[in-house]
Design a protein around this motif. Structure first.
Motif, PDB file in Angstrom:
ATOM      1  N   LEU A  52       1.046  -1.349  -0.197  1.00 49.94           N
ATOM      2  CA  LEU A  52       0.051  -0.141   0.077  1.00 49.94           C
ATOM      3  C   LEU A  52       1.522   1.091   0.052  1.00 49.94           C
ATOM      4  O   LEU A  52       2.218   1.612   0.556  1.00 49.94           O
ATOM      5  CB  LEU A  52      -0.618   0.132   1.386  1.00 49.94           C
ATOM      6  CG  LEU A  52      -1.658   0.789   1.356  1.00 49.94           C
ATOM      7  CD1 LEU A  52      -2.959   0.823   0.184  1.00 49.94           C
ATOM      8  CD2 LEU A  52      -2.844   1.318   3.063  1.00 49.94           C
ATOM      9  N   GLY A  53       0.685   2.088  -0.930  1.00 48.40           N
ATOM     10  CA  GLY A  53       1.715   3.563  -0.886  1.00 48.40           C
ATOM     11  C   GLY A  53       0.565   4.209  -0.934  1.00 48.40           C
ATOM     12  O   GLY A  53      -0.686   4.808  -1.477  1.00 48.40           O
ATOM     13  N   SER A  77       4.842  -2.482   2.929  1.00 50.96           N
ATOM     14  CA  SER A  77       4.668  -3.908   1.755  1.00 50.96           C
ATOM     15  C   SER A  77       5.188  -4.997   2.751  1.00 50.96           C
ATOM     16  O   SER A  77       6.433  -5.027   3.849  1.00 50.96           O
ATOM     17  CB  SER A  77       5.435  -4.010   0.763  1.00 50.96           C
ATOM     18  OG  SER A  77       6.373  -4.466   0.737  1.00 50.96           O
ATOM     19  N   ILE A  78       3.620  -6.089   3.121  1.00 53.86           N
ATOM     20  CA  ILE A  78       4.190  -7.205   3.977  1.00 53.86           C
ATOM     21  C   ILE A  78       4.460  -8.574   2.905  1.00 53.86           C
ATOM     22  O   ILE A  78       3.578  -8.584   1.857  1.00 53.86           O
ATOM     23  CB  ILE A  78       3.264  -7.458   5.011  1.00 53.86           C
ATOM     24  CG1 ILE A  78       1.843  -7.091   4.423  1.00 53.86           C
ATOM     25  CG2 ILE A  78       3.664  -6.360   6.322  1.00 53.86           C
ATOM     26  CD1 ILE A  78       1.302  -7.145   6.006  1.00 53.86           C
ATOM     27  N   PHE A  88       9.404 -17.620   5.741  1.00 54.65           N
ATOM     28  CA  PHE A  88      10.028 -16.461   6.667  1.00 54.65           C
ATOM     29  C   PHE A  88       8.619 -15.406   6.594  1.00 54.65           C
ATOM     30  O   PHE A  88       7.807 -15.890   5.890  1.00 54.65           O
ATOM     31  CB  PHE A  88      10.570 -16.402   4.349  1.00 54.65           C
ATOM     32  CG  PHE A  88       9.841 -16.202   3.341  1.00 54.65           C
ATOM     33  CD1 PHE A  88      10.258 -16.927   2.768  1.00 54.65           C
ATOM     34  CD2 PHE A  88       9.423 -14.844   3.410  1.00 54.65           C
ATOM     35  CE1 PHE A  88       9.513 -17.348   1.753  1.00 54.65           C
ATOM     36  CE2 PHE A  88       8.827 -14.516   2.214  1.00 54.65           C
ATOM     37  CZ  PHE A  88       8.980 -15.783   1.393  1.00 54.65           C
ATOM     38  N   LYS A  89       8.872 -14.589   7.314  1.00 61.50           N
ATOM     39  CA  LYS A  89       8.357 -13.076   6.571  1.00 61.50           C
ATOM     40  C   LYS A  89       9.279 -11.801   6.913  1.00 61.50           C
ATOM     41  O   LYS A  89      10.259 -12.164   7.145  1.00 61.50           O
ATOM     42  CB  LYS A  89       7.307 -13.000   8.271  1.00 61.50           C
ATOM     43  CG  LYS A  89       8.314 -12.866   9.701  1.00 61.50           C
ATOM     44  CD  LYS A  89       7.053 -13.273  10.076  1.00 61.50           C
ATOM     45  CE  LYS A  89       8.582 -13.081  12.165  1.00 61.50           C
ATOM     46  NZ  LYS A  89       7.469 -12.881  12.919  1.00 61.50           N
ATOM     47  N   SER A  90       8.300 -11.077   6.357  1.00 66.86           N
ATOM     48  CA  SER A  90       9.133 -10.071   5.769  1.00 66.86           C
ATOM     49  C   SER A  90       8.319  -8.890   6.077  1.00 66.86           C
ATOM     50  O   SER A  90       6.519  -8.495   5.400  1.00 66.86           O
ATOM     51  CB  SER A  90      10.050  -9.808   4.658  1.00 66.86           C
ATOM     52  OG  SER A  90      10.845  -8.763   3.990  1.00 66.86           O
ATOM     53  N   ASN A  91       8.878  -7.408   6.211  1.00 68.95           N
ATOM     54  CA  ASN A  91       8.326  -6.062   6.151  1.00 68.95           C
ATOM     55  C   ASN A  91       9.228  -4.855   5.259  1.00 68.95           C
ATOM     56  O   ASN A  91      10.444  -5.040   5.706  1.00 68.95           O
ATOM     57  CB  ASN A  91       7.319  -5.629   7.065  1.00 68.95           C
ATOM     58  CG  ASN A  91       8.668  -5.673   8.770  1.00 68.95           C
ATOM     59  OD1 ASN A  91       9.106  -3.967   7.809  1.00 68.95           O
ATOM     60  ND2 ASN A  91       8.799  -5.908   9.060  1.00 68.95           N
ATOM     61  N   SER A  92       8.469  -4.408   4.499  1.00 70.92           N
ATOM     62  CA  SER A  92       9.533  -3.466   3.767  1.00 70.92           C
ATOM     63  C   SER A  92       9.455  -2.163   3.550  1.00 70.92           C
ATOM     64  O   SER A  92       7.884  -1.796   3.890  1.00 70.92           O
ATOM     65  CB  SER A  92      10.208  -3.486   2.497  1.00 70.92           C
ATOM     66  OG  SER A  92       8.994  -3.935   1.909  1.00 70.92           O
TER      67      SER A  92
END
Length: 215
Positions: A52-53, A77-78, A88-92
Motif C-alpha cells: 500500500l502506498g 509492504s508485507i 519466512f516473513k518480511s516487511n519493507s
C-alpha cells in the motif's frame, strides 16, 4: 421541444468547460495505490506481495492535454510464506521520487489517459527466516533461524492506463491500472556472511485512485 434542445446545448457546454486542460495549467493532487498480486523473480521460489502506498503530485501542462508530473511516493509492504521445511516473513518501507508524462484524450468531462513514468528510490527491508531440520538417525528435530536487513536502491518504469472524471472545471477524480517494472540493487547485511551485492527484478500490477486540482 425548443427548451429540450436548449437544455442539451447547456449540458454539452458544461461538460466541455469542465474538461478543458490547456497549456500552462498547474495541477496538484494525490493518490493511494496497492496491488493484489506481484510476481517476484529470484533464485528461490516466487513470492506473493501485498503493498500500500501514497503519492502526492504536482504537474504542469506543457501543451494542451499533456501533463508533466513530479510525484514523490511512500509505500509499505508485507509478505510471507510457510512451507513444509521453512518459513519466512518480511516487511519493507520505500521512499521514491518520480517523473511522469500523462496524455489525456477526449473532449468531455470523462477523459481517458495513458501515462509513462520513471522512478528512483530507496527501500529498507527486514527478513526473518526459519529452516526446519530433522535427523532421522537420532530422531532429533531442530531449526536454524536468521535475520537479514536489506537496504536497496531501486529504479522503476511504469505504464498507467486510466481515466479522469471532472466534477467541475477544477477538480477531477482519477483511477488507473498501473504496470510497474522494478530493478533493485542491494547490499545484504547478514549476520553470518560477508556483505554481497544482489539484484532483484519485480513486475507488478497496481490499482490507483486519486484526485486532481487544476489551476
Amino acid at each position: 421541444m425548443q427548451r429540450f434542445f436548449q437544455l442539451i446545448l447547456v449540458l454539452g457546454f458544461t461538460i466541455n468547460v469542465f474538461s478543458q486542460i490547456e497549456q500552462g495549467t498547474l495541477t496538484l493532487g494525490g493518490s493511494i495505490y496497492g496491488n493484489g498480486y506481484s510476481a517476484k523473480t529470484e533464485d528461490f521460489e516466487p513470492e506473493k506481495t501485498l503493498s500500500l502506498g501514497i503519492s502526492p503530485n504536482i504537474g504542469y501542462l506543457i501543451i494542451n492535454n499533456l501533463e508533466l508530473r513530479f510525484s514523490p511516493s511512500i509505500s509499505y509492504s508485507i509478505y510471507g510464506h510457510k512451507g513444509q521445511d521453512y518459513e519466512f516473513k518480511s516487511n519493507s518501507q520505500s521512499i521514491s521520487i518520480g517523473l511522469k508524462a500523462i496524455k489525456y484524450f477526449g473532449t468531455s468531462s470523462f477523459k481517458p489517459f495513458i501515462g509513462l513514468g520513471i522512478h528512483s528510490g530507496v527501500d529498507w527491508t527486514k527478513l526473518e527466516s526459519k529452516i526446519n531440520l530433522y535427523d532421522p538417525i537420532n530422531n532429533i528435530s531442530s531449526h536454524n533461524t536468521s535475520t537479514t536487513k536489506d537496504k536497496t536502491s531501486n529504479t522503476q518504469a511504469s505504464i498507467d492506463l486510466g481515466f479522469a472524471y471532472f466534477l467541475n472545471e477544477s477538480i477531477s477524480i482519477n483511477t488507473s491500472i498501473n504496470y510497474n517494472h522494478s530493478v533493485f540493487k542491494s547490499i545484504l547485511e547478514q549476520e553470518s556472511q560477508d556483505d554481497k551485492e544482489s539484484k532483484t527484478k519485480i513486475n507488478g500490477v497496481y490499482f490507483r485512485i486519486g484526485f486532481g486540482i487544476f489551476f
